[in-house]
Design an enzyme around this catalytic site. Sequence first.
Site, PDB file in Angstrom:
ATOM      1  CD  GLU A 170      -2.698   0.975   4.829  1.00 53.97           C
ATOM      2  OE1 GLU A 170      -2.936   0.640   3.658  1.00 53.97           O
ATOM      3  OE2 GLU A 170      -1.607   0.764   5.357  1.00 53.97           O
TER       4      GLU A 170
ATOM      5  CG  HIS B 139       3.186   2.004   4.432  1.00 52.42           C
ATOM      6  ND1 HIS B 139       2.342   2.793   5.175  1.00 52.42           N
ATOM      7  CD2 HIS B 139       2.423   0.974   3.966  1.00 52.42           C
ATOM      8  CE1 HIS B 139       1.116   2.272   5.153  1.00 52.42           C
ATOM      9  NE2 HIS B 139       1.133   1.167   4.422  1.00 52.42           N
TER      10      HIS B 139
ATOM     11  CG  HIS C 299       0.402   0.538  -0.283  1.00 54.05           C
ATOM     12  ND1 HIS C 299      -0.776   1.262  -0.185  1.00 54.05           N
ATOM     13  CD2 HIS C 299       0.622   0.023   0.946  1.00 54.05           C
ATOM     14  CE1 HIS C 299      -1.228   1.168   1.058  1.00 54.05           C
ATOM     15  NE2 HIS C 299      -0.404   0.420   1.761  1.00 54.05           N
ATOM     16  CD  GLU C 300       3.590  -2.734   1.985  1.00 49.26           C
ATOM     17  OE1 GLU C 300       4.171  -2.389   3.032  1.00 49.26           O
ATOM     18  OE2 GLU C 300       2.363  -2.955   1.939  1.00 49.26           O
TER      19      GLU C 300
HETATM   20 ZN   LIG Z   1      -0.340   0.003   3.769  1.00 45.54          ZN
END
Ligand SMILES: [Zn+2]
Length: 268
Positions: free
Chosen positions: A200, A141, A137-138
């Site tokens: 997100e 981003h 997830h990071e």
């Molecule tokens: Zn996030």
Amino acid sequence: MKKIYYLLLIVLLLTGCVLNLVTGRKQLSLINDSELRLMAVGQYNTFLTENKVLRSNSNRDAAMVDRIGARIASAITKYYDSEGKESVLAGYAWEFNTIDDKKVINAWCMPGGKVVVYTGLLPVTQNETALAVVMGHEIAHSIAKHGNERMSQAMVQQLGGMALEIALAQKPKETQDLFMMSYGIGSEVGAMLPWSRQQETEADQYGLIFSAMAGYDPREAIPFWQRMSAAGGTKPPEFLSTHPSDETRLRKIKQFMPEALKYYTSRN
Ligand SMILES: [Zn+2]
């Protein structure tokens, strides 16, 4: 004078939008990615000297973070190369570090692949697969350039669209603070902004795919986000203040699961 200024600002916003190769979405990108990567190297190294870094040759958690990072980095590099999108990861020089701070429930990735995981996150992830979901997830981003988007917005709002090198020369402290805030890094939770819902959603979607490509079961994301919600309580951890966990997130994660599972082959 003011009119001209606003006119210039509008031109800047119209010309500053770039199509993102990962998400296919047009986003504000006023800063050169190579400048951001350079800034990240400096900020990352300063951060590492100011915090207690665990060594992967003597610490099992740090070794796990290294292992997950290497697997995700290798899987996505192979994938974007095969898609003819080498530029997605151009200039990346991956580094994975584990910070010994049990009070901080957080992880982040600066431009160019500079990753940090705090030991405070590990009681919530509980296992390697869930940690891979968070790191995916990071990393999502980062390669979807969400930080550049946030930093560009902040430069327009707070520094009138000043160029990064000028801002760094004239207002170094403010510019560095904006950078840290744009990447969800900070010692004060109050100073941090949550990522936007759209960012997100993208990070969840691609993060699931990236962890699946690296051989980690993306379905582990669901119990992880449920545990993270429960860890909230009266004083929410840093991770929750930048990544609100709610029904909408879980619903979208479930929607993205069939796509992510297409990329998943178990390592066992
Ligand atoms: Zn996030």
